[in-house]
Write a protein that holds these residues in place. Sequence first.
Motif, PDB file in Angstrom:
ATOM      1  N   LYS A  49     -16.317   4.634   5.377  1.00 63.45           N
ATOM      2  CA  LYS A  49     -15.037   4.827   4.699  1.00 63.45           C
ATOM      3  C   LYS A  49     -13.889   4.766   5.714  1.00 63.45           C
ATOM      4  N   LEU A  50     -14.031   5.460   6.829  1.00 59.78           N
ATOM      5  CA  LEU A  50     -12.982   5.445   7.857  1.00 59.78           C
ATOM      6  C   LEU A  50     -12.803   4.050   8.441  1.00 59.78           C
ATOM      7  N   ALA A  51     -13.902   3.339   8.641  1.00 53.51           N
ATOM      8  CA  ALA A  51     -13.815   1.974   9.168  1.00 53.51           C
ATOM      9  C   ALA A  51     -13.086   1.069   8.179  1.00 53.51           C
ATOM     10  N   THR A  52     -13.436   1.184   6.911  1.00 54.45           N
ATOM     11  CA  THR A  52     -12.788   0.371   5.884  1.00 54.45           C
ATOM     12  C   THR A  52     -11.302   0.695   5.797  1.00 54.45           C
ATOM     13  N   LEU A  53     -10.974   1.977   5.796  1.00 56.54           N
ATOM     14  CA  LEU A  53      -9.565   2.379   5.749  1.00 56.54           C
ATOM     15  C   LEU A  53      -8.815   1.883   6.983  1.00 56.54           C
ATOM     16  N   GLY A  54      -9.471   1.912   8.135  1.00 55.51           N
ATOM     17  CA  GLY A  54      -8.855   1.396   9.358  1.00 55.51           C
ATOM     18  C   GLY A  54      -8.572  -0.099   9.275  1.00 55.51           C
ATOM     19  N   VAL A  55      -9.533  -0.842   8.732  1.00 54.38           N
ATOM     20  CA  VAL A  55      -9.350  -2.282   8.552  1.00 54.38           C
ATOM     21  C   VAL A  55      -8.198  -2.550   7.579  1.00 54.38           C
ATOM     22  N   LEU A  56      -8.163  -1.819   6.479  1.00 55.80           N
ATOM     23  CA  LEU A  56      -7.094  -2.004   5.493  1.00 55.80           C
ATOM     24  C   LEU A  56      -5.728  -1.631   6.078  1.00 55.80           C
ATOM     25  N   ALA A  57      -5.675  -0.567   6.861  1.00 57.06           N
ATOM     26  CA  ALA A  57      -4.410  -0.179   7.508  1.00 57.06           C
ATOM     27  C   ALA A  57      -3.945  -1.264   8.475  1.00 57.06           C
ATOM     28  N   ALA A  58      -4.877  -1.790   9.260  1.00 53.83           N
ATOM     29  CA  ALA A  58      -4.533  -2.858  10.211  1.00 53.83           C
ATOM     30  C   ALA A  58      -4.037  -4.102   9.469  1.00 53.83           C
ATOM     31  N   CYS A  59      -4.698  -4.445   8.371  1.00 53.07           N
ATOM     32  CA  CYS A  59      -4.261  -5.596   7.560  1.00 53.07           C
ATOM     33  C   CYS A  59      -2.854  -5.376   7.025  1.00 53.07           C
ATOM     34  N   SER A  60      -2.582  -4.166   6.563  1.00 52.78           N
ATOM     35  CA  SER A  60      -1.274  -3.840   6.012  1.00 52.78           C
ATOM     36  C   SER A  60      -0.170  -4.023   7.052  1.00 52.78           C
ATOM     37  N   VAL A  61      -0.388  -3.486   8.234  1.00 60.39           N
ATOM     38  CA  VAL A  61       0.604  -3.598   9.307  1.00 60.39           C
ATOM     39  C   VAL A  61       0.751  -5.058   9.735  1.00 60.39           C
ATOM     40  N   ALA A  62      -0.358  -5.771   9.838  1.00 63.78           N
ATOM     41  CA  ALA A  62      -0.300  -7.185  10.229  1.00 63.78           C
ATOM     42  C   ALA A  62       0.464  -8.010   9.195  1.00 63.78           C
ATOM     43  N   LEU A  63       0.232  -7.727   7.932  1.00 64.66           N
ATOM     44  CA  LEU A  63       0.936  -8.470   6.880  1.00 64.66           C
ATOM     45  C   LEU A  63       2.447  -8.273   6.969  1.00 64.66           C
ATOM     46  N   VAL A  64       2.887  -7.053   7.280  1.00 63.06           N
ATOM     47  CA  VAL A  64       4.329  -6.801   7.426  1.00 63.06           C
ATOM     48  C   VAL A  64       4.883  -7.559   8.621  1.00 63.06           C
ATOM     49  N   ALA A  65       4.126  -7.592   9.703  1.00 65.70           N
ATOM     50  CA  ALA A  65       4.587  -8.294  10.904  1.00 65.70           C
ATOM     51  C   ALA A  65       4.725  -9.797  10.656  1.00 65.70           C
ATOM     52  N   ILE A  66       3.832 -10.336   9.827  1.00 59.66           N
ATOM     53  CA  ILE A  66       3.804 -11.776   9.597  1.00 59.66           C
ATOM     54  C   ILE A  66       4.690 -12.205   8.428  1.00 59.66           C
ATOM     55  N   ILE A  67       4.660 -11.432   7.349  1.00 59.76           N
ATOM     56  CA  ILE A  67       5.358 -11.834   6.116  1.00 59.76           C
ATOM     57  C   ILE A  67       6.398 -10.787   5.736  1.00 59.76           C
ATOM     58  N   HIS A  68       7.635 -11.148   5.848  1.00 56.17           N
ATOM     59  CA  HIS A  68       8.744 -10.308   5.380  1.00 56.17           C
ATOM     60  C   HIS A  68       9.982 -11.183   5.252  1.00 56.17           C
ATOM     61  N   PHE A  69      10.584 -11.148   4.088  1.00 52.42           N
ATOM     62  CA  PHE A  69      11.756 -11.971   3.839  1.00 52.42           C
ATOM     63  C   PHE A  69      12.573 -11.344   2.712  1.00 52.42           C
ATOM     64  N   PRO A  70      13.885 -11.590   2.723  1.00 50.67           N
ATOM     65  CA  PRO A  70      14.723 -11.048   1.645  1.00 50.67           C
ATOM     66  C   PRO A  70      14.449 -11.768   0.326  1.00 50.67           C
ATOM     67  N   ILE A  71      14.475 -11.018  -0.746  1.00 58.82           N
ATOM     68  CA  ILE A  71      14.286 -11.599  -2.076  1.00 58.82           C
ATOM     69  C   ILE A  71      15.635 -12.053  -2.630  1.00 58.82           C
ATOM     70  N   PHE A  72      16.665 -11.240  -2.418  1.00 55.67           N
ATOM     71  CA  PHE A  72      17.999 -11.537  -2.919  1.00 55.67           C
ATOM     72  C   PHE A  72      18.952 -11.707  -1.739  1.00 55.67           C
ATOM     73  N   PRO A  73      19.558 -12.882  -1.570  1.00 59.70           N
ATOM     74  CA  PRO A  73      20.462 -13.109  -0.436  1.00 59.70           C
ATOM     75  C   PRO A  73      21.622 -12.109  -0.363  1.00 59.70           C
ATOM     76  N   ALA A  74      22.087 -11.634  -1.505  1.00 60.56           N
ATOM     77  CA  ALA A  74      23.223 -10.704  -1.519  1.00 60.56           C
ATOM     78  C   ALA A  74      22.887  -9.376  -0.846  1.00 60.56           C
ATOM     79  N   VAL A  75      21.616  -9.016  -0.850  1.00 58.31           N
ATOM     80  CA  VAL A  75      21.173  -7.763  -0.219  1.00 58.31           C
ATOM     81  C   VAL A  75      19.988  -8.085   0.698  1.00 58.31           C
ATOM     82  N   SER A  76      20.286  -8.836   1.750  1.00 65.38           N
ATOM     83  CA  SER A  76      19.230  -9.366   2.621  1.00 65.38           C
ATOM     84  C   SER A  76      18.477  -8.281   3.386  1.00 65.38           C
TER      85      SER A  76
END
Length: 190
Positions: free
Chosen positions: A8-35
Motif C-alpha cells: 500500500k505504501l509503495a503504491t501510494l508512493g508511486v501515485l504521489a510521484a506520478c502526481s508531482v511529475a504530472l504537474v511538472a510536465i503538464i500545466h497550462f492556463p485554461i482561460f487567457p483572461a486569468v492565466s
Amino acid sequence: MKNTNLKKLATLGVLAACSVALVAIIHFPIFPAVSFLEYDPADIPILIGTFIFGPVWGIALTVIVSLIQGVTVSAQSGVYGIVMHIIATSAFTLVSGLIYKHKKSKKNALLAIVCGVIAMVAVMYPANIGLTPIYLQAIAGMKIEAARGMVNSLMPFILLFNLVKAGINGAVTYFVYKRIHKFLQRINLA
C-alpha cells in the motif's frame, strides 16, 4: 499484514510521484483572461489512489502531494497554494471516495466523480472568498477591501476553472482507473 502495508505504501508512493511529475510536465492556463489559474492533472493519480484504498488514504495522498508540490514544482504559490490544493482535492477525493467505496461499479464511479466535482466547486467558493483576499493582501500589499473586490469579480472564472479542472481530471480517471488498477495488481502493488 506487513507485506500488505508495504504494498500500500509503495503504491501510494508511486501515485504521489506520478502526481508531482504530472504537474511538472503538464500545466497550462485554461482561460487567457486569468492565466494564473492553470490546469494540471495532479488529481488523477490521487483519485485513482482514493478509488483503490478509500477516501482516508486519498486525503492522506492529497496532503503529501500538496506538500511536495508546494516546495518543488509549485513553490511560487507557497503556503496558500498548498492549503488551496489540500482543500480542493480533499473535497473531491472525500466525496468521490465515500460514494465509490460502497459499490465499486462503473456507474457508481461516474456518480462518485460527478459528486466529487460538484463538491470541489462548492468548497472552493468559500475557500476563495475567505483565503484569496488574505493572500493578495500579503503578496501584493492590496487593501483587504480591494482584494475582496478583485476576488468577487474573478469568481465566475474561478468557479468555471474548478469545474473544468475537476471535470477533466474526473473524466480521465473514469477512463483509466480500471486499467491502472489492473496493471498495479499485475505488478503486485495493489
